[in-house]
Design an enzyme around this catalytic site. Structure first.
Site, PDB file in Angstrom:
ATOM      1  N   ASN A 212       8.335   1.353  10.808  1.00  9.43           N
ATOM      2  CA  ASN A 212       7.354   2.111  10.006  1.00  9.43           C
ATOM      3  C   ASN A 212       6.129   2.475  10.855  1.00  9.43           C
ATOM      4  OD1 ASN A 212       5.775   3.238   8.052  1.00  9.43           O
ATOM      5  ND2 ASN A 212       5.988   1.576   6.569  1.00  9.43           N
TER       6      ASN A 212
ATOM      7  N   GLU B  28       2.415  -7.662   6.949  1.00 13.36           N
ATOM      8  CA  GLU B  28       3.699  -7.440   7.613  1.00 13.36           C
ATOM      9  C   GLU B  28       4.084  -5.982   7.428  1.00 13.36           C
ATOM     10  OE1 GLU B  28       3.938 -10.212   5.314  1.00 13.36           O
ATOM     11  OE2 GLU B  28       3.869 -11.799   6.821  1.00 13.36           O
TER      12      GLU B  28
ATOM     13  N   ILE C  29       0.880  -1.175   0.000  1.00 10.47           N
ATOM     14  CA  ILE C  29       0.000   0.000   0.000  1.00 10.47           C
ATOM     15  C   ILE C  29       0.914   1.220   0.000  1.00 10.47           C
ATOM     16  CG2 ILE C  29      -0.307  -0.165   2.526  1.00 10.47           C
ATOM     17  CD1 ILE C  29      -3.097   1.143   2.095  1.00 10.47           C
ATOM     18  N   ALA C  30       0.774   2.068  -0.974  1.00 15.05           N
ATOM     19  CA  ALA C  30       1.679   3.217  -1.054  1.00 15.05           C
ATOM     20  C   ALA C  30       0.998   4.401  -1.728  1.00 15.05           C
ATOM     21  CB  ALA C  30       2.942   2.845  -1.839  1.00 15.05           C
TER      22      ALA C  30
ATOM     23  N   TYR D  17      -2.683   1.096  10.395  1.00 15.08           N
ATOM     24  CA  TYR D  17      -3.245  -0.250  10.594  1.00 15.08           C
ATOM     25  C   TYR D  17      -3.916  -0.373  11.967  1.00 15.08           C
ATOM     26  CZ  TYR D  17      -0.079  -1.156   6.675  1.00 15.08           C
ATOM     27  OH  TYR D  17       0.565  -1.104   5.476  1.00 15.08           O
TER      28      TYR D  17
HETATM   29  C1  COA Z   1       1.410   4.473   4.869  1.00 15.82           C
HETATM   30  C2  COA Z   1       0.847   5.454   3.838  1.00 15.82           C
HETATM   31  C3  COA Z   1       0.176   4.644   2.722  1.00 15.82           C
HETATM   32  C4  COA Z   1      -0.199   6.349   4.529  1.00 15.82           C
HETATM   33  O1  COA Z   1      -0.790   7.164   3.527  1.00 15.82           O
HETATM   34  P1  COA Z   1      -1.365   8.624   3.810  1.00 15.82           P
HETATM   35  O2  COA Z   1      -2.283   8.952   2.695  1.00 15.82           O
HETATM   36  O3  COA Z   1      -0.284   9.589   4.094  1.00 15.82           O
HETATM   37  O4  COA Z   1      -2.155   8.392   5.170  1.00 15.82           O
HETATM   38  P2  COA Z   1      -3.528   9.078   5.615  1.00 15.82           P
HETATM   39  O5  COA Z   1      -3.462  10.542   5.416  1.00 15.82           O
HETATM   40  O6  COA Z   1      -4.643   8.348   4.972  1.00 15.82           O
HETATM   41  O7  COA Z   1      -3.513   8.780   7.187  1.00 15.82           O
HETATM   42  C5  COA Z   1      -4.266   7.715   7.748  1.00 15.82           C
HETATM   43  C6  COA Z   1      -3.686   7.348   9.096  1.00 15.82           C
HETATM   44  O8  COA Z   1      -2.332   6.895   8.960  1.00 15.82           O
HETATM   45  C7  COA Z   1      -1.549   7.341  10.083  1.00 15.82           C
HETATM   46  N1  COA Z   1      -0.559   8.294   9.592  1.00 15.82           N
HETATM   47  C8  COA Z   1      -0.436   8.772   8.331  1.00 15.82           C
HETATM   48  N2  COA Z   1       0.642   9.582   8.253  1.00 15.82           N
HETATM   49  C9  COA Z   1       1.203   9.617   9.482  1.00 15.82           C
HETATM   50  C10 COA Z   1       2.347  10.264  10.017  1.00 15.82           C
HETATM   51  N3  COA Z   1       3.122  11.051   9.268  1.00 15.82           N
HETATM   52  N4  COA Z   1       2.644  10.065  11.315  1.00 15.82           N
HETATM   53  C11 COA Z   1       1.887   9.270  12.090  1.00 15.82           C
HETATM   54  N5  COA Z   1       0.766   8.620  11.638  1.00 15.82           N
HETATM   55  C12 COA Z   1       0.444   8.792  10.342  1.00 15.82           C
HETATM   56  C13 COA Z   1      -2.533   8.008  11.030  1.00 15.82           C
HETATM   57  O9  COA Z   1      -3.062   7.014  11.872  1.00 15.82           O
HETATM   58  C14 COA Z   1      -3.606   8.509  10.068  1.00 15.82           C
HETATM   59  O10 COA Z   1      -4.864   8.663  10.702  1.00 15.82           O
HETATM   60  P3  COA Z   1      -5.259  10.133  11.288  1.00 15.82           P
HETATM   61  O11 COA Z   1      -5.374  11.021  10.077  1.00 15.82           O
HETATM   62  O12 COA Z   1      -6.562   9.879  11.963  1.00 15.82           O
HETATM   63  O13 COA Z   1      -4.133  10.548  12.197  1.00 15.82           O
HETATM   64  C15 COA Z   1       1.962   6.380   3.264  1.00 15.82           C
HETATM   65  O14 COA Z   1       2.628   6.992   4.335  1.00 15.82           O
HETATM   66  C16 COA Z   1       2.975   5.676   2.380  1.00 15.82           C
HETATM   67  O15 COA Z   1       2.755   5.493   1.183  1.00 15.82           O
HETATM   68  N6  COA Z   1       4.119   5.275   2.988  1.00 15.82           N
HETATM   69  C17 COA Z   1       5.210   4.611   2.230  1.00 15.82           C
HETATM   70  C18 COA Z   1       4.853   3.191   1.881  1.00 15.82           C
HETATM   71  C19 COA Z   1       4.596   2.366   3.117  1.00 15.82           C
HETATM   72  O16 COA Z   1       5.312   2.449   4.108  1.00 15.82           O
HETATM   73  N7  COA Z   1       3.562   1.503   3.041  1.00 15.82           N
HETATM   74  C20 COA Z   1       3.222   0.588   4.098  1.00 15.82           C
HETATM   75  C21 COA Z   1       3.975  -0.664   3.928  1.00 15.82           C
HETATM   76  S1  COA Z   1       3.568  -1.849   5.186  1.00 15.82           S
END
Ligand code: COA
Length: 205
Positions: free
Chosen positions: A145, A140, A106-107, A152
């Site tokens: 992270n 996983e 998921i990214a 999650y």
């Molecule tokens: C993980 C990822 C998909 C989250 O996407 P995102 O669009 O930025 O996340 P969202 O804005 O939808 O946030 C949803 C929740 O994620 C968590 N979250 C997102 N960014 C965060 C940050 N910088 N710090 C802490 N929590 C965070 C929070 O719980 C948030 O909920 P909230 O808004 O109620 O606080 C993104 O950071 C990503 O692509 N990361 C790199 C790839 C990766 O690590 N994938 C997971 C592999 S297991």
């Protein structure tokens, strides 16, 4: 996700992960793995904006603000991707194994983070898990992270163990996380509440 989306998916993957799958892995997943479900998230505005750009204009190299013009290669090497590809801003996928949905990836593109869109993709995966008859969702995640772990945990995933040195790039351990049974009344309620709140937030944005 379709085969033609793969090049853009790989671009985003490179921005999102320290190590990446070879392009052939995505093609295999899409073509050969009947238990795999992969989605892309598109920014409709990009498709609309780019589709009004004349063809010649669209093929000009991107302006790279980090380098003076003299340092740019004389022949254009980077072209603006076709609107359908440029509009992809995130992707995610899972496999169904018997009655378990395993989230494989998921990214979000870094420019689109913190808007609730990664959450929207996770919600979409859990919806897929319901539709294909999964009872649990598991994944996983790197122990470091915290961002993804927070996402999650918000959706009821809990730590169930550790896979030692799971990631080959830096030998990092993986946390194994599981939801409760997604058809349990309590999980269904939690999921529906979170999804409704998210949709409200996204609509307001
Ligand atoms: C993980 C990822 C998909 C989250 O996407 P995102 O669009 O930025 O996340 P969202 O804005 O939808 O946030 C949803 C929740 O994620 C968590 N979250 C997102 N960014 C965060 C940050 N910088 N710090 C802490 N929590 C965070 C929070 O719980 C948030 O909920 P909230 O808004 O109620 O606080 C993104 O950071 C990503 O692509 N990361 C790199 C790839 C990766 O690590 N994938 C997971 C592999 S297991």
């Amino acid at each position: 996700m379709t085969m033609s989306d793969v090049p853009r998916v790989i671009e985003i993957e490179r921005l999102a992960y320290p190590s990446t799958w070879p392009p052939s892995a995505y093609r295999k997943e899409l073509q050969d793995n009947r238990w795999a479900h992969y989605i892309v998230l598109r920014d409709k505005q990009i498709t609309e904006e780019r589709s009004v750009v004349p063809q010649q204009e669209a093929e000009k190299p991107r302006k790279n603000r980090l380098f003076p013009l003299s340092l740019l290669p004389s022949r254009p090497t980077i072209t603006v991707p076709a609107p359908e590809l440029a509009s992809i801003i995130g992707f995610a996928g899972l496999w169904l194994m018997v009655d378990e949905a395993h989230v494989t990836t998921i990214a979000m593109h870094p420019d689109y983070r913190r808007l609730g869109l990664g959450e929207f993709m996770l919600v979409s995966l859990i919806d897929i898990a319901y539709n294909i008859g999964a009872k649990w969702v598991t994944l996983e995640v790197r122990v470091s992270n915290y961002t993804a772990q927070n996402l999650y945990r918000k959706y009821g995933f809990r730590e169930a163990g550790l896979r030692h040195r799971y990631y080959s790039d830096n030998q990092e351990d993986a946390l194994i996380m599981w939801t409760d049974e997604i058809n349990s009344p309590s999980y269904k309620q939690k999921f529906q509440d979170l999804k409704a709140r998210l949709m409200q937030k996204l609509e307001a944005q």
